[in-house]
Design a protein around this motif. Structure first.
Motif, PDB file in Angstrom:
ATOM      1  N   CYS A  43     -29.677  37.300   2.950  1.00  0.00           N
ATOM      2  CA  CYS A  43     -28.198  37.277   3.142  1.00  0.00           C
ATOM      3  C   CYS A  43     -27.515  38.651   2.758  1.00  0.00           C
ATOM      4  O   CYS A  43     -27.669  39.153   2.007  1.00  0.00           O
ATOM      5  CB  CYS A  43     -27.632  36.222   2.300  1.00  0.00           C
ATOM      6  N   THR A  44     -26.770  39.078   3.703  1.00  0.00           N
ATOM      7  CA  THR A  44     -26.064  40.498   3.710  1.00  0.00           C
ATOM      8  C   THR A  44     -24.634  40.139   3.949  1.00  0.00           C
ATOM      9  O   THR A  44     -24.156  39.323   4.762  1.00  0.00           O
ATOM     10  CB  THR A  44     -26.613  41.435   4.456  1.00  0.00           C
ATOM     11  N   TYR A  45     -23.817  41.101   3.429  1.00  0.00           N
ATOM     12  CA  TYR A  45     -22.352  40.859   3.217  1.00  0.00           C
ATOM     13  C   TYR A  45     -21.484  42.174   3.968  1.00  0.00           C
ATOM     14  O   TYR A  45     -22.134  43.142   3.525  1.00  0.00           O
ATOM     15  CB  TYR A  45     -21.559  40.320   2.173  1.00  0.00           C
ATOM     16  N   SER A  46     -20.329  41.950   4.389  1.00  0.00           N
ATOM     17  CA  SER A  46     -19.621  43.129   4.412  1.00  0.00           C
ATOM     18  C   SER A  46     -18.357  42.925   4.145  1.00  0.00           C
ATOM     19  O   SER A  46     -17.610  42.038   4.457  1.00  0.00           O
ATOM     20  CB  SER A  46     -19.506  43.498   6.175  1.00  0.00           C
ATOM     21  N   ALA A  47     -17.629  43.764   2.981  1.00  0.00           N
ATOM     22  CA  ALA A  47     -16.491  43.558   2.093  1.00  0.00           C
ATOM     23  C   ALA A  47     -16.330  44.529   1.352  1.00  0.00           C
ATOM     24  O   ALA A  47     -17.193  45.275   0.929  1.00  0.00           O
ATOM     25  CB  ALA A  47     -16.573  42.092   1.477  1.00  0.00           C
ATOM     26  N   SER A  48     -15.013  44.890   0.952  1.00  0.00           N
ATOM     27  CA  SER A  48     -14.658  45.656   0.071  1.00  0.00           C
ATOM     28  C   SER A  48     -14.593  44.912  -1.310  1.00  0.00           C
ATOM     29  O   SER A  48     -14.443  43.850  -1.383  1.00  0.00           O
ATOM     30  CB  SER A  48     -13.400  46.576   0.448  1.00  0.00           C
ATOM     31  N   GLY A  49     -14.522  46.036  -2.374  1.00  0.00           N
ATOM     32  CA  GLY A  49     -14.436  45.139  -3.790  1.00  0.00           C
ATOM     33  C   GLY A  49     -15.898  44.305  -4.097  1.00  0.00           C
ATOM     34  O   GLY A  49     -16.891  44.756  -3.552  1.00  0.00           O
ATOM     35  N   TYR A  50     -15.542  43.479  -4.874  1.00  0.00           N
ATOM     36  CA  TYR A  50     -16.939  42.431  -5.271  1.00  0.00           C
ATOM     37  C   TYR A  50     -16.379  41.117  -4.863  1.00  0.00           C
ATOM     38  O   TYR A  50     -15.635  40.183  -5.889  1.00  0.00           O
ATOM     39  CB  TYR A  50     -16.760  42.488  -6.893  1.00  0.00           C
ATOM     40  N   PRO A  51     -16.562  40.626  -3.742  1.00  0.00           N
ATOM     41  CA  PRO A  51     -16.533  39.147  -3.386  1.00  0.00           C
ATOM     42  C   PRO A  51     -17.445  38.291  -4.109  1.00  0.00           C
ATOM     43  O   PRO A  51     -18.395  38.704  -4.510  1.00  0.00           O
ATOM     44  CB  PRO A  51     -16.480  39.053  -1.943  1.00  0.00           C
ATOM     45  N   ALA A  52     -16.911  37.273  -4.475  1.00  0.00           N
ATOM     46  CA  ALA A  52     -17.967  36.128  -5.081  1.00  0.00           C
ATOM     47  C   ALA A  52     -18.959  35.740  -3.969  1.00  0.00           C
ATOM     48  O   ALA A  52     -18.538  35.622  -2.658  1.00  0.00           O
ATOM     49  CB  ALA A  52     -17.326  34.938  -5.341  1.00  0.00           C
ATOM     50  N   LEU A  53     -20.244  35.609  -4.081  1.00  0.00           N
ATOM     51  CA  LEU A  53     -21.144  35.129  -3.317  1.00  0.00           C
ATOM     52  C   LEU A  53     -22.014  34.003  -3.601  1.00  0.00           C
ATOM     53  O   LEU A  53     -21.999  33.468  -4.959  1.00  0.00           O
ATOM     54  CB  LEU A  53     -22.263  36.429  -3.218  1.00  0.00           C
ATOM     55  N   PHE A  54     -22.380  33.077  -2.931  1.00  0.00           N
ATOM     56  CA  PHE A  54     -22.728  31.751  -3.024  1.00  0.00           C
ATOM     57  C   PHE A  54     -23.937  31.498  -2.109  1.00  0.00           C
ATOM     58  O   PHE A  54     -23.848  31.904  -1.166  1.00  0.00           O
ATOM     59  CB  PHE A  54     -21.744  30.716  -2.589  1.00  0.00           C
ATOM     60  N   TRP A  55     -24.872  30.330  -2.437  1.00  0.00           N
ATOM     61  CA  TRP A  55     -25.843  30.079  -1.631  1.00  0.00           C
ATOM     62  C   TRP A  55     -25.646  28.471  -1.992  1.00  0.00           C
ATOM     63  O   TRP A  55     -25.506  27.945  -2.947  1.00  0.00           O
ATOM     64  CB  TRP A  55     -27.379  30.142  -2.312  1.00  0.00           C
ATOM     65  N   TYR A  56     -25.607  28.009  -0.938  1.00  0.00           N
ATOM     66  CA  TYR A  56     -25.421  26.443  -0.808  1.00  0.00           C
ATOM     67  C   TYR A  56     -26.805  25.752  -0.173  1.00  0.00           C
ATOM     68  O   TYR A  56     -27.352  26.478   0.605  1.00  0.00           O
ATOM     69  CB  TYR A  56     -24.138  25.733   0.111  1.00  0.00           C
ATOM     70  N   VAL A  57     -27.128  24.532  -0.554  1.00  0.00           N
ATOM     71  CA  VAL A  57     -28.142  23.846  -0.096  1.00  0.00           C
ATOM     72  C   VAL A  57     -27.712  22.393   0.613  1.00  0.00           C
ATOM     73  O   VAL A  57     -26.951  21.866  -0.129  1.00  0.00           O
ATOM     74  CB  VAL A  57     -29.434  23.629  -1.135  1.00  0.00           C
ATOM     75  N   GLN A  58     -28.439  21.991   1.449  1.00  0.00           N
ATOM     76  CA  GLN A  58     -27.967  20.691   2.151  1.00  0.00           C
ATOM     77  C   GLN A  58     -29.192  19.933   2.383  1.00  0.00           C
ATOM     78  O   GLN A  58     -29.989  20.238   3.383  1.00  0.00           O
ATOM     79  CB  GLN A  58     -26.850  20.917   3.388  1.00  0.00           C
ATOM     80  N   SER A  65     -40.004  19.375  -1.431  1.00  0.00           N
ATOM     81  CA  SER A  65     -38.757  18.922  -1.706  1.00  0.00           C
ATOM     82  C   SER A  65     -37.774  20.117  -1.658  1.00  0.00           C
ATOM     83  O   SER A  65     -36.571  19.855  -1.620  1.00  0.00           O
ATOM     84  CB  SER A  65     -38.841  18.424  -3.190  1.00  0.00           C
ATOM     85  N   ASP A  66     -37.926  21.194  -1.335  1.00  0.00           N
ATOM     86  CA  ASP A  66     -37.356  22.534  -0.951  1.00  0.00           C
ATOM     87  C   ASP A  66     -36.917  22.471   0.270  1.00  0.00           C
ATOM     88  O   ASP A  66     -35.867  23.106   0.827  1.00  0.00           O
ATOM     89  CB  ASP A  66     -37.718  23.717  -1.363  1.00  0.00           C
ATOM     90  N   SER A  67     -37.471  21.639   1.073  1.00  0.00           N
ATOM     91  CA  SER A  67     -36.988  21.705   2.500  1.00  0.00           C
ATOM     92  C   SER A  67     -35.854  21.198   2.866  1.00  0.00           C
ATOM     93  O   SER A  67     -35.442  19.965   2.644  1.00  0.00           O
ATOM     94  CB  SER A  67     -38.306  20.780   3.311  1.00  0.00           C
ATOM     95  N   ALA A  68     -34.737  22.206   3.417  1.00  0.00           N
ATOM     96  CA  ALA A  68     -33.358  21.812   3.693  1.00  0.00           C
ATOM     97  C   ALA A  68     -32.617  22.920   4.207  1.00  0.00           C
ATOM     98  O   ALA A  68     -33.473  23.756   4.793  1.00  0.00           O
ATOM     99  CB  ALA A  68     -32.754  21.567   2.188  1.00  0.00           C
ATOM    100  N   VAL A  69     -31.327  22.658   4.432  1.00  0.00           N
ATOM    101  CA  VAL A  69     -30.580  23.878   5.155  1.00  0.00           C
ATOM    102  C   VAL A  69     -30.083  24.468   4.191  1.00  0.00           C
ATOM    103  O   VAL A  69     -29.357  24.084   3.097  1.00  0.00           O
ATOM    104  CB  VAL A  69     -29.572  23.210   6.131  1.00  0.00           C
ATOM    105  N   TYR A  70     -30.204  25.734   4.177  1.00  0.00           N
ATOM    106  CA  TYR A  70     -29.423  26.727   3.112  1.00  0.00           C
ATOM    107  C   TYR A  70     -28.319  27.677   3.829  1.00  0.00           C
ATOM    108  O   TYR A  70     -28.708  28.217   4.846  1.00  0.00           O
ATOM    109  CB  TYR A  70     -30.604  27.643   2.708  1.00  0.00           C
ATOM    110  N   TYR A  71     -27.219  27.663   3.227  1.00  0.00           N
ATOM    111  CA  TYR A  71     -26.056  28.462   3.814  1.00  0.00           C
ATOM    112  C   TYR A  71     -25.650  29.513   2.563  1.00  0.00           C
ATOM    113  O   TYR A  71     -25.683  29.257   1.515  1.00  0.00           O
ATOM    114  CB  TYR A  71     -24.912  27.597   3.854  1.00  0.00           C
ATOM    115  N   CYS A  72     -25.617  30.720   2.897  1.00  0.00           N
ATOM    116  CA  CYS A  72     -25.124  31.884   2.133  1.00  0.00           C
ATOM    117  C   CYS A  72     -23.682  31.701   2.744  1.00  0.00           C
ATOM    118  O   CYS A  72     -23.236  31.971   3.758  1.00  0.00           O
ATOM    119  CB  CYS A  72     -25.921  33.102   2.665  1.00  0.00           C
TER     120      CYS A  72
END
Length: 123
Positions: A39-54, A99-106
């Protein structure tokens, strides 16, 4: 074999100045193998970053978060470290299970302006 699906998406804010990208559409690994989901991001400053699992039949749930450089999120054997130099928040696990098989969102704060298409778990 274990297939962990990652939406191949690039979320951008309204201005297009901020975005978060997951380059792989899916990751196929064997049980007990190590795993890295990028997961990579493009932003200035320090945005909050998250990983979600579904998990199948459930809504997305927060897995990890970080809001400053070098901060590490750890949960359920997964970890991700906020790296401002490389603008990344890669998700890692030393030994995956079925059990880790799922959809992961950054995700990143203030970037999600729509929804991604669904995906399924496959073993």
């Amino acid at each position: 074999m274990l297939l962990l699906l990652i939406p191949n998406i690039d979320f951008a804010g309204d201005s297009g100045a901020q975005s978060v990208t997951q380059p792989e559409a899916h990751v196929l690994v064997s049980e007990e193998a190590s795993l890295t989901m990028n997961c990579t991001y493009s932003a200035s400053g320090y945005p909050a970053l998250f990983w979600y699992v579904q998990y199948p039949g459930e809504g997305p749930q927060l897995l990890l978060k970080a809001s400053r450089d070098k901060e590490k999120g750890i949960d359920k054997g997964f970890e991700a470290t906020y790296n401002r130099d490389s603008k990344s928040f890669h998700l890692e696990k030393g030994s995956v299970q079925a059990s880790d098989s799922a959809v992961y969102y950054c995700a990143m704060s203030d970037t999600v302006t729509g929804t991604a298409g669904g995906a399924e778990r496959k073993l």
